[in-house]
Design a protein around this motif. Structure first.
Motif, mmCIF file in Angstrom:
data_model
loop_
_atom_site.group_PDB
_atom_site.id
_atom_site.type_symbol
_atom_site.label_atom_id
_atom_site.label_comp_id
_atom_site.label_asym_id
_atom_site.label_seq_id
_atom_site.Cartn_x
_atom_site.Cartn_y
_atom_site.Cartn_z
ATOM 1 N N ARG A 120 0.821 -1.194 0.000
ATOM 2 C CA ARG A 120 0.000 0.000 0.000
ATOM 3 C C ARG A 120 0.866 1.259 0.000
ATOM 4 O O ARG A 120 0.565 2.244 -0.679
ATOM 5 C CB ARG A 120 -0.857 -0.026 1.249
ATOM 6 C CG ARG A 120 -1.943 0.970 1.222
ATOM 7 C CD ARG A 120 -2.958 0.576 2.240
ATOM 8 N NE ARG A 120 -3.915 1.636 2.350
ATOM 9 C CZ ARG A 120 -4.417 2.035 3.494
ATOM 10 N NH1 ARG A 120 -4.045 1.460 4.607
ATOM 11 N NH2 ARG A 120 -5.277 2.992 3.531
ATOM 12 N N GLU A 358 3.487 7.486 4.890
ATOM 13 C CA GLU A 358 3.093 6.686 6.043
ATOM 14 C C GLU A 358 1.693 6.159 5.842
ATOM 15 O O GLU A 358 0.866 6.789 5.192
ATOM 16 C CB GLU A 358 3.166 7.522 7.310
ATOM 17 C CG GLU A 358 2.316 8.754 7.283
ATOM 18 C CD GLU A 358 2.407 9.511 8.594
ATOM 19 O OE1 GLU A 358 3.411 10.219 8.771
ATOM 20 O OE2 GLU A 358 1.490 9.404 9.411
ATOM 21 N N TYR A 360 -1.376 3.465 7.880
ATOM 22 C CA TYR A 360 -1.776 2.552 8.953
ATOM 23 C C TYR A 360 -2.729 1.553 8.326
ATOM 24 O O TYR A 360 -3.875 1.867 8.034
ATOM 25 C CB TYR A 360 -2.445 3.342 10.079
ATOM 26 C CG TYR A 360 -2.945 2.490 11.223
ATOM 27 C CD1 TYR A 360 -2.084 1.665 11.922
ATOM 28 C CD2 TYR A 360 -4.274 2.531 11.612
ATOM 29 C CE1 TYR A 360 -2.540 0.893 12.969
ATOM 30 C CE2 TYR A 360 -4.736 1.764 12.665
ATOM 31 C CZ TYR A 360 -3.857 0.944 13.335
ATOM 32 O OH TYR A 360 -4.313 0.182 14.374
ATOM 33 N N ARG A 388 0.157 -3.069 15.755
ATOM 34 C CA ARG A 388 -0.960 -2.991 16.693
ATOM 35 C C ARG A 388 -1.533 -4.382 16.837
ATOM 36 O O ARG A 388 -2.257 -4.848 15.962
ATOM 37 C CB ARG A 388 -2.004 -2.008 16.161
ATOM 38 C CG ARG A 388 -3.092 -1.640 17.137
ATOM 39 C CD ARG A 388 -4.375 -2.368 16.881
ATOM 40 N NE ARG A 388 -5.463 -1.765 17.643
ATOM 41 C CZ ARG A 388 -6.435 -2.461 18.191
ATOM 42 N NH1 ARG A 388 -6.487 -3.759 18.053
ATOM 43 N NH2 ARG A 388 -7.388 -1.851 18.858
ATOM 44 N N TYR A 393 -4.867 -4.989 23.642
ATOM 45 C CA TYR A 393 -6.053 -4.302 24.142
ATOM 46 C C TYR A 393 -7.001 -5.279 24.831
ATOM 47 O O TYR A 393 -7.691 -4.926 25.772
ATOM 48 C CB TYR A 393 -6.729 -3.546 22.994
ATOM 49 C CG TYR A 393 -5.869 -2.410 22.531
ATOM 50 C CD1 TYR A 393 -5.977 -1.157 23.122
ATOM 51 C CD2 TYR A 393 -4.901 -2.584 21.559
ATOM 52 C CE1 TYR A 393 -5.162 -0.119 22.739
ATOM 53 C CE2 TYR A 393 -4.077 -1.556 21.172
ATOM 54 C CZ TYR A 393 -4.217 -0.324 21.765
ATOM 55 O OH TYR A 393 -3.395 0.698 21.403
ATOM 56 N N ASP B 49 -2.356 7.811 3.998
ATOM 57 C CA ASP B 49 -3.609 7.143 3.650
ATOM 58 C C ASP B 49 -4.825 7.893 4.168
ATOM 59 O O ASP B 49 -5.874 7.880 3.541
ATOM 60 C CB ASP B 49 -3.603 5.698 4.157
ATOM 61 C CG ASP B 49 -3.240 5.609 5.626
ATOM 62 O OD1 ASP B 49 -2.742 6.609 6.167
ATOM 63 O OD2 ASP B 49 -3.444 4.550 6.222
ATOM 64 N N ILE B 52 -3.934 13.728 8.322
ATOM 65 C CA ILE B 52 -3.175 13.845 9.573
ATOM 66 C C ILE B 52 -3.396 15.248 10.113
ATOM 67 O O ILE B 52 -3.210 16.232 9.391
ATOM 68 C CB ILE B 52 -1.680 13.615 9.344
ATOM 69 C CG1 ILE B 52 -1.446 12.319 8.592
ATOM 70 C CG2 ILE B 52 -0.947 13.587 10.665
ATOM 71 C CD1 ILE B 52 -0.010 12.113 8.181
ATOM 72 N N ASP B 80 -5.223 2.976 17.966
ATOM 73 C CA ASP B 80 -3.862 2.770 18.434
ATOM 74 C C ASP B 80 -3.256 4.098 18.859
ATOM 75 O O ASP B 80 -3.612 5.144 18.328
ATOM 76 C CB ASP B 80 -3.018 2.151 17.306
ATOM 77 C CG ASP B 80 -1.724 1.578 17.841
ATOM 78 O OD1 ASP B 80 -1.671 1.294 19.046
ATOM 79 O OD2 ASP B 80 -0.784 1.412 17.061
ATOM 80 N N VAL B 99 1.335 9.723 18.058
ATOM 81 C CA VAL B 99 0.410 9.462 16.955
ATOM 82 C C VAL B 99 -0.834 8.771 17.497
ATOM 83 O O VAL B 99 -0.728 7.739 18.163
ATOM 84 C CB VAL B 99 1.081 8.560 15.893
ATOM 85 C CG1 VAL B 99 0.175 8.392 14.702
ATOM 86 C CG2 VAL B 99 2.410 9.124 15.481
ATOM 87 N N PHE B 103 -10.701 5.319 14.559
ATOM 88 C CA PHE B 103 -11.602 4.644 13.624
ATOM 89 C C PHE B 103 -13.014 4.937 14.081
ATOM 90 O O PHE B 103 -13.274 5.069 15.279
ATOM 91 C CB PHE B 103 -11.313 3.128 13.665
ATOM 92 C CG PHE B 103 -12.229 2.291 12.822
ATOM 93 C CD1 PHE B 103 -12.347 2.522 11.475
ATOM 94 C CD2 PHE B 103 -12.950 1.245 13.388
ATOM 95 C CE1 PHE B 103 -13.182 1.729 10.697
ATOM 96 C CE2 PHE B 103 -13.785 0.458 12.618
ATOM 97 C CZ PHE B 103 -13.896 0.701 11.270
ATOM 98 N N ARG B 110 -11.376 6.717 8.992
ATOM 99 C CA ARG B 110 -10.239 6.781 9.909
ATOM 100 C C ARG B 110 -9.596 8.154 9.835
ATOM 101 O O ARG B 110 -9.727 8.862 8.841
ATOM 102 C CB ARG B 110 -9.185 5.727 9.542
ATOM 103 C CG ARG B 110 -9.614 4.320 9.870
ATOM 104 C CD ARG B 110 -8.567 3.307 9.496
ATOM 105 N NE ARG B 110 -9.074 1.970 9.736
ATOM 106 C CZ ARG B 110 -8.959 1.331 10.884
ATOM 107 N NH1 ARG B 110 -8.344 1.893 11.897
ATOM 108 N NH2 ARG B 110 -9.464 0.127 11.029
ATOM 109 N N ARG B 112 -5.967 10.461 11.656
ATOM 110 C CA ARG B 112 -4.760 10.367 12.483
ATOM 111 C C ARG B 112 -4.498 11.738 13.078
ATOM 112 O O ARG B 112 -4.537 12.744 12.375
ATOM 113 C CB ARG B 112 -3.588 9.919 11.615
ATOM 114 C CG ARG B 112 -2.363 9.526 12.389
ATOM 115 C CD ARG B 112 -1.327 8.895 11.477
ATOM 116 N NE ARG B 112 -1.855 7.729 10.798
ATOM 117 C CZ ARG B 112 -1.672 7.471 9.506
ATOM 118 N NH1 ARG B 112 -0.982 8.276 8.754
ATOM 119 N NH2 ARG B 112 -2.198 6.392 8.964
ATOM 120 N N LYS B 114 -1.778 13.985 15.472
ATOM 121 C CA LYS B 114 -0.405 13.929 15.966
ATOM 122 C C LYS B 114 -0.111 15.145 16.819
ATOM 123 O O LYS B 114 -0.658 16.239 16.565
ATOM 124 C CB LYS B 114 0.587 13.916 14.791
ATOM 125 C CG LYS B 114 0.660 12.612 14.057
ATOM 126 C CD LYS B 114 1.817 12.655 13.093
ATOM 127 C CE LYS B 114 1.915 11.388 12.285
ATOM 128 N NZ LYS B 114 3.112 11.388 11.445
#
Lengths: 426, 193
Positions: A120, A358, A360, A388, A393, B49, B52, B80, B99, B103, B110, B112, B114
């Motif tokens: 990806r 970057e 996730y 993760r 968790y 993706d 941010i 996370d 970070v 979700f 989603r 992010r 920071k």
């Protein structure tokens, strides 16, 4: 009989009071909690790290009042192998083998998610045959993982033969995986942009035969345990984790679905070809050990359906992406041409550069949301490789889950949330 | 990097699914928090993706509780928490980035968030909003040495309690082994938390 008991308890009360010099008449009338057998004394029990009920190197210290857990804390890190640090010091290709050892019950799934994460970042698309095989791998791994979870959970509560039914099918699944990549447990099957080997001829048919056999065994297992009186008594209403708790403790996967959270990343955040196959997402409302067992059992059936559909749809074709950056050079070229030799050497010694960026990347692993957060600075090694693991968790909520339960139910609760030490410690 | 092309194998169609919603969310965030937002990186402009949002640490809790409860955002699932060591450069003396990956279980998008931190700088904890943050923050303290202000029980989680240094910092060596001949002692005091 009852008289004797009453006498005993009075005796113990007296000794307790005498011991602390509280024998005077005004202290005799202190209200006594009938469950609190030993006065105010509490026992601290240390379970693990090497205890057969603790599923790997986990440790739990519980404070008991009689048999009831009043409070507890968990410790882990006994199998910490610094995978995130290694991820910054190994090339992307070298890191594939480390992903096996995350959740070692479903290592194929970890391989696939890791490969997806790097692809990806690089914007690579893999050919359909590769994707279909990866999907079969994912679902095989999920079946194996769930079989282990419910099998071991039943063993912990005394149902040994149930476990053997599941493990027979699991061994057969491992044989299928062995035909795919030569290894049974630590598979390292995926490569960035492809697969280690193509599936052998007739493998799809063997997979379909296995699905037919396993369906029968799952039905048999269902009849054996699901309505069993002892099993129901030991699991229903035990270690309840409500929907709100699940959300605040970031529970995902079957454990969250057992509490009524209707989330499955395969359906809600589709990747691979999950849009093209039909499957249901089982949900339970109770959130107890029994609900988690039922959800996992039903998920095995759904996964078997997906495997059968994928095995029908997989066609002959290439398994490698045509991207020159990631494709491992063909062995005939390596052995017969200078350029191929240099390419091979550069690929394995320096690795390929992943462009800056970057991402996730998450996927519904057998236990829940497995994520790889990779930050690249354009080098052949990651700047940050965060993993993760869902178990982290899940284990965090165990403390709350077993508070007020009996010590014997701790074993049931721990088995039902399927903590895997490998992905817990990383 | 080219993540603009939709990649069906990896769920790369997020841009078409959520692109419009993300643009709306970002403009709302800018309007509401203004100065507190340092920088926003969007998927089409920067190789990432999801969007941010860089936020000042003073406004972190406000922004995250807004993200959690406001309709149109609904980032109710803390996916996370982690950190990165960006090392001190000539442009900036802020070494670490914490970070937060979120979700939405209702809308499936989603985001992010920071924050940038100097070395030895404290940051507010998230335990009161999401109890799940507890261990994640302990792990960040263990691995990076970032302190979380108001955390109920900030101690090492993966490494031994006697360990010196923070292994995931870039200046920590790969083979910085430390050997302890005796096992880590049990601590009954932890039961009171």
């Amino acid at each position: 009989m009852e008289k004797e008991k009453a006498h005993e308890s009075q005796n113990s009360k007296l000794t307790h009071e005498n011991r602390f010099g509280l024998g005077s008449s005004e202290h005799v009338s202190i209200e006594h909690d009938p469950d609190d057998l030993w006065g105010d004394s509490r026992v601290i029990v240390n379970i693990g790290p090497t205890h057969p009920a603790m599923h790997g190197a986990l440790r739990m210290v519980a404070k008991l009042n009689g048999e009831t857990i009043e409070s507890s804390y968990c410790q882990f890190g006994y199998t910490h192998r610094a995978k995130e640090k290694l991820g910054e010091n190994r090339t992307y290709h070298q890191f594939v083998v480390y992903t096996d050892r995350l959740n070692y019950c479903s290592s194929l799934l970890n391989n696939v998610v890791y490969a997806m994460a790097v692809e990806r970042l690089m914007g690579i698309e893999v050919p359909p045959r590769c994707t279909w095989i990866r999907m079969i791998c994912c679902e095989l791994a999920r079946v194996i993982d769930h079989l282990i979870c419910i099998g071991i959970n039943a063993v912990d509560l005394g149902a040994f033969s149930y476990f053997l039914y599941g493990f027979h099918q699991r061994e057969e699944a491992y044989t299928l995986i062995e035909k795919l990549c030569g290894a049974r447990l630590t598979t390292s099957y995926t490569r960035i942009g492809g697969l280690m080997y193509d599936a052998p001829d007739g493998w799809e048919k063997e997979v379909k035969d296995w699905v037919v056999r396993t369906r029968k065994v799952i039905d048999e297992m269902d009849r054996l345990l699901t309505t069993n009186k002892i099993w129901c008594d030991r699991t229903q209403g035990v270690a309840i984790f409500t929907k709100e708790d699940c959300l605040s403790y970031s529970y995902s996967g079957p454990n969250a679905r057992a509490a009524g959270i209707d989330i499955d990343l395969r359906r809600d955040q589709p990747c691979l070809f999950y849009r093209d196959v039909e499957f249901d997402v089982p949900i339970a409302k109770e959130g107890d050990v029994y609900a988690r067992y039922r959800v996992r059992l039903e998920e095995i059936r759904q996964s078997l359906n997906i495997v059968a559909q994928c095995a029908d749809k997989v066609k002959k074709g290439p398994i490698w992406s045509e991207d020159k950056r990631v494709k491992i050079p063909d062995k005939t070229l390596v052995h017969n041409t200078m350029e191929g030799m240099i390419h091979h050497f550069k690929f394995f010694m320096t690795g390929f550069d992943v462009p800056e960026g970057e991402a996730y990347t998450t996927f519904e692993a057998a236990n829940g949301e497995l994520g790889f957060y990779i930050v690249s600075k354009g080098a052949p090694r990651a700047h940050r490789m965060r993993i993760r693991g869902p178990s982290v968790y899940h284990y965090q909520g165990l403390d709350l889950m077993v508070r007020g339960e009996k010590i014997a139910d701790l074993v049931a609760a721990l088995g039902s949330i399927n903590i895997i030490a490998g992905e817990l410690d990383r | 990097m080219d993540i603009r092309t939709p990649i069906p194998t990896n769920g790369g169609d997020w841009q078409t699914r959520f692109g419009e919603a993300w643009r709306l969310q970002v403009s709302q965030l800018k309007q509401r928090f203004g100065e507190a937002i340092e920088e926003i990186r969007m998927p089409l402009e920067y190789p990432t993706d999801v969007p941010i949002v860089f936020v000042k640490k003073e406004s972190l809790i406000g922004l995250l509780s807004f993200l959690k409860s406001e309709s149109g955002f609904e980032y109710n699932f803390l996916s996370d928490i982690t950190a990165t060591d960006e090392q001190i450069s000539q442009q900036s003396d802020r070494r670490f980035e914490v970070v937060y990956n979120f979700f939405s279980q209702t809308r499936f998008w989603r985001i992010r968030v920071k924050i940038r931190l100097k070395e030895n700088e404290e940051t507010p904890t998230l335990v009161h909003l999401w109890p799940a943050a507890n261990w994640a923050e302990r792990e960040i303290w263990d691995m990076f040495g970032i302190r979380f202000d108001g955390h109920p029980n900030l101690r090492r989680i993966l490494m031994d309690s006697r360990w010196e240094g923070h292994p995931l910092r870039k200046d920590y060596p790969l083979r910085g082994y430390q050997i302890f001949p005796t096992p880590e002692p049990a601590e009954p005091g932890f039961l009171e938390n």
